[in-house]
Design a protein around this motif. Structure first.
Motif, PDB file in Angstrom:
ATOM      1  N   ASP A 108       3.603   4.672  -7.002  1.00  0.00           N
ATOM      2  CA  ASP A 108       4.953   4.808  -6.710  1.00  0.00           C
ATOM      3  C   ASP A 108       5.467   4.821  -5.497  1.00  0.00           C
ATOM      4  O   ASP A 108       6.328   3.925  -4.695  1.00  0.00           O
ATOM      5  CB  ASP A 108       5.565   5.738  -7.532  1.00  0.00           C
ATOM      6  N   TYR A 109       4.831   5.564  -4.362  1.00  0.00           N
ATOM      7  CA  TYR A 109       5.281   5.506  -3.173  1.00  0.00           C
ATOM      8  C   TYR A 109       4.793   4.109  -2.320  1.00  0.00           C
ATOM      9  O   TYR A 109       5.759   3.573  -1.768  1.00  0.00           O
ATOM     10  CB  TYR A 109       4.509   6.843  -2.543  1.00  0.00           C
ATOM     11  N   MET A 110       3.682   3.848  -2.665  1.00  0.00           N
ATOM     12  CA  MET A 110       3.337   2.484  -2.098  1.00  0.00           C
ATOM     13  C   MET A 110       4.354   1.287  -2.472  1.00  0.00           C
ATOM     14  O   MET A 110       4.729   0.586  -1.490  1.00  0.00           O
ATOM     15  CB  MET A 110       1.857   2.055  -2.398  1.00  0.00           C
ATOM     16  N   GLY A 111       4.563   1.427  -3.603  1.00  0.00           N
ATOM     17  CA  GLY A 111       5.589   0.269  -4.285  1.00  0.00           C
ATOM     18  C   GLY A 111       6.897   0.317  -3.450  1.00  0.00           C
ATOM     19  O   GLY A 111       7.614  -0.792  -2.964  1.00  0.00           O
ATOM     20  N   ALA A 112       7.592   1.635  -3.200  1.00  0.00           N
ATOM     21  CA  ALA A 112       8.647   1.882  -2.611  1.00  0.00           C
ATOM     22  C   ALA A 112       8.684   1.351  -1.209  1.00  0.00           C
ATOM     23  O   ALA A 112       9.687   0.722  -0.592  1.00  0.00           O
ATOM     24  CB  ALA A 112       9.148   3.210  -2.758  1.00  0.00           C
ATOM     25  N   ILE A 113       7.656   1.491  -0.442  1.00  0.00           N
ATOM     26  CA  ILE A 113       7.670   1.166   0.815  1.00  0.00           C
ATOM     27  C   ILE A 113       7.656  -0.370   1.232  1.00  0.00           C
ATOM     28  O   ILE A 113       8.063  -1.009   1.913  1.00  0.00           O
ATOM     29  CB  ILE A 113       6.249   1.976   1.596  1.00  0.00           C
ATOM     30  N   LEU A 114       6.555  -0.821   0.259  1.00  0.00           N
ATOM     31  CA  LEU A 114       6.321  -2.224   0.452  1.00  0.00           C
ATOM     32  C   LEU A 114       7.557  -3.152   0.077  1.00  0.00           C
ATOM     33  O   LEU A 114       7.902  -4.232   0.677  1.00  0.00           O
ATOM     34  CB  LEU A 114       5.002  -2.960  -0.532  1.00  0.00           C
ATOM     35  N   SER A 115       8.556  -2.417  -0.821  1.00  0.00           N
ATOM     36  CA  SER A 115       9.614  -3.410  -1.266  1.00  0.00           C
ATOM     37  C   SER A 115      10.726  -3.214  -0.088  1.00  0.00           C
ATOM     38  O   SER A 115      11.729  -3.993  -0.301  1.00  0.00           O
ATOM     39  CB  SER A 115      10.317  -2.298  -2.557  1.00  0.00           C
ATOM     40  N   LEU A 116      10.379  -2.619   0.693  1.00  0.00           N
ATOM     41  CA  LEU A 116      11.286  -2.580   1.923  1.00  0.00           C
ATOM     42  C   LEU A 116      10.853  -3.592   2.917  1.00  0.00           C
ATOM     43  O   LEU A 116      11.620  -3.821   4.177  1.00  0.00           O
ATOM     44  CB  LEU A 116      11.349  -1.151   2.917  1.00  0.00           C
ATOM     45  N   GLY A 117       9.846  -4.404   2.721  1.00  0.00           N
ATOM     46  CA  GLY A 117       9.443  -5.648   3.542  1.00  0.00           C
ATOM     47  C   GLY A 117       8.318  -5.437   4.372  1.00  0.00           C
ATOM     48  O   GLY A 117       7.844  -6.075   5.646  1.00  0.00           O
ATOM     49  N   ILE A 118       7.749  -4.051   4.201  1.00  0.00           N
ATOM     50  CA  ILE A 118       6.788  -3.549   5.001  1.00  0.00           C
ATOM     51  C   ILE A 118       5.431  -4.162   4.632  1.00  0.00           C
ATOM     52  O   ILE A 118       5.084  -4.151   3.580  1.00  0.00           O
ATOM     53  CB  ILE A 118       6.693  -2.316   5.040  1.00  0.00           C
ATOM     54  N   LYS A 119       4.742  -4.424   5.624  1.00  0.00           N
ATOM     55  CA  LYS A 119       3.209  -5.024   5.415  1.00  0.00           C
ATOM     56  C   LYS A 119       2.415  -4.014   4.840  1.00  0.00           C
ATOM     57  O   LYS A 119       2.498  -2.818   5.847  1.00  0.00           O
ATOM     58  CB  LYS A 119       2.681  -5.871   6.730  1.00  0.00           C
ATOM     59  N   ARG A 120       1.474  -4.185   4.096  1.00  0.00           N
ATOM     60  CA  ARG A 120       0.487  -2.880   3.884  1.00  0.00           C
ATOM     61  C   ARG A 120      -0.291  -2.701   5.308  1.00  0.00           C
ATOM     62  O   ARG A 120      -0.736  -1.382   5.004  1.00  0.00           O
ATOM     63  CB  ARG A 120      -0.714  -3.598   2.745  1.00  0.00           C
ATOM     64  N   GLU A 121      -0.460  -3.748   5.976  1.00  0.00           N
ATOM     65  CA  GLU A 121      -1.380  -3.020   7.188  1.00  0.00           C
ATOM     66  C   GLU A 121      -0.664  -2.120   7.955  1.00  0.00           C
ATOM     67  O   GLU A 121      -1.407  -1.600   9.034  1.00  0.00           O
ATOM     68  CB  GLU A 121      -1.666  -4.581   8.013  1.00  0.00           C
ATOM     69  N   LYS A 122       0.541  -1.735   7.771  1.00  0.00           N
ATOM     70  CA  LYS A 122       1.196  -0.901   8.708  1.00  0.00           C
ATOM     71  C   LYS A 122       0.994   0.716   8.064  1.00  0.00           C
ATOM     72  O   LYS A 122       1.692   1.543   8.761  1.00  0.00           O
ATOM     73  CB  LYS A 122       2.611  -1.205   8.899  1.00  0.00           C
ATOM     74  N   ILE A 123       0.909   0.476   6.966  1.00  0.00           N
ATOM     75  CA  ILE A 123       0.487   1.910   6.060  1.00  0.00           C
ATOM     76  C   ILE A 123      -0.991   2.489   6.122  1.00  0.00           C
ATOM     77  O   ILE A 123      -1.795   1.529   5.583  1.00  0.00           O
ATOM     78  CB  ILE A 123       1.274   1.735   4.822  1.00  0.00           C
ATOM     79  N   GLY A 124      -1.007   3.726   6.505  1.00  0.00           N
ATOM     80  CA  GLY A 124      -2.537   4.191   6.231  1.00  0.00           C
ATOM     81  C   GLY A 124      -2.786   4.931   4.859  1.00  0.00           C
ATOM     82  O   GLY A 124      -2.262   4.421   3.934  1.00  0.00           O
ATOM     83  N   ASP A 125      -3.352   6.162   4.900  1.00  0.00           N
ATOM     84  CA  ASP A 125      -3.448   6.693   3.573  1.00  0.00           C
ATOM     85  C   ASP A 125      -2.207   7.469   3.378  1.00  0.00           C
ATOM     86  O   ASP A 125      -1.213   7.765   3.954  1.00  0.00           O
ATOM     87  CB  ASP A 125      -4.612   7.935   3.838  1.00  0.00           C
TER      88      ASP A 125
END
Length: 261
Positions: A108-125
């Motif tokens: 849920d948290y990952m989906g919300a962040i990626l929906s903002l146009g953020i690339k997965r590579e900018k997110i750690g654990d």
């Protein structure tokens, strides 16, 4: 780059191998320091292998805490002290007074962040906190953007705050332990029991390249597993071979595994 190096990697990894080789070469030849985005464990292994092949560079992997799975790499000329370099990691704290927050999970948290146009590579654990909410390790360059833009997670209104890394609440990994009795240590046999799939059904995703052993793509169903190996199957989860206990009187192997929750 010596093209023979491709022999050591899966074809799907060649693009990243090219990028990582360029980082190492620029550090060695042009004396340029590189701070990467967050890398998954297999990418960390590739960077480590390539950097160790060169005697002219030093590197460091840092995910914000000792047990981090995703990490940023700092690659520099051998005369630089990479331990003094800032990995550029912040903690994004997500909280809410809404009781529904406790039902949210990592996806849920990952989906919300990626929906903002953020690339997965900018997110750690991402660590879901026991009392609700989460601590997400993010690249500092997107910290302010996330703090301002992340206002809702799966229809739950949230508040966000950027914290220094020393306030990060680390993950406590939990497993669903399973005791198996298998004919051999073959990947397909153990994985079919771990994910409760028939042998025929487990073969399809493995041969399609959707299985990873220790974060490396594995397409051979007969691959022998050993104690400590981590197996992930896209769409089904992952498990670790925690212990090989021995052989029964009937010649079967007793194995303990832990499925990640």
């Amino acid at each position: 780059m010596n093209k023979h190096i491709y022999e050591h990697f899966h074809p799907s990894e060649q693009h990243f191998v090219d990028k990582a080789s360029e980082w190492v070469e620029k550090a060695a030849v042009q004396h340029a320091m590189k701070r990467t985005d967050f890398l998954d464990p297999r990418q960390c292994q590739i960077v480590t292998m390539l950097a160790n092949r060169s005697g002219d560079v030093v590197f460091r992997l840092d995910g914000g805490y000792a047990a981090a799975e995703r990490k940023r790499a700092i690659i520099a000329p051998e005369y630089r002290n990479v331990e003094d370099e800032d990995p550029g990691i912040l903690v994004l704290s997500v909280a809410s007074e809404d009781s529904k927050l406790k039902s949210l999970d990592h996806g849920d948290y990952m989906g919300a962040i990626l929906s903002l146009g953020i690339k997965r590579e900018k997110i750690g654990d991402i660590v879901v906190l026991e009392g609700g909410g989460c601590h997400c390790l993010v690249a500092e360059e997107i910290g302010d953007y996330l703090r301002l833009q992340l206002q809702q997670v799966h229809r739950v209104h949230v508040r966000t705050e950027l914290l220094p890394i020393d306030r990060f609440e680390g993950a406590s990994v939990t497993f669903e332990e399973m005791n198996l009795s298998v004919a051999s240590m073959r990947l397909d046999g153990i994985a079919s029991d771990a994910f409760r799939l028939s042998r025929a059904k487990i073969l399809l995703p493995i041969k399609a390249g959707r299985c990873r052993v220790n974060w490396k793509v594995e397409e051979d169903p007969s691959k022998p597993l050993k104690e400590g190996d981590v197996v992930s199957l896209q769409g089904f989860g992952r498990f670790r071979v925690t212990e090989v206990e021995g052989v029964t009187k009937k010649g079967r192997i007793r194995v303990k595994i832990g499925r990640y929750r």
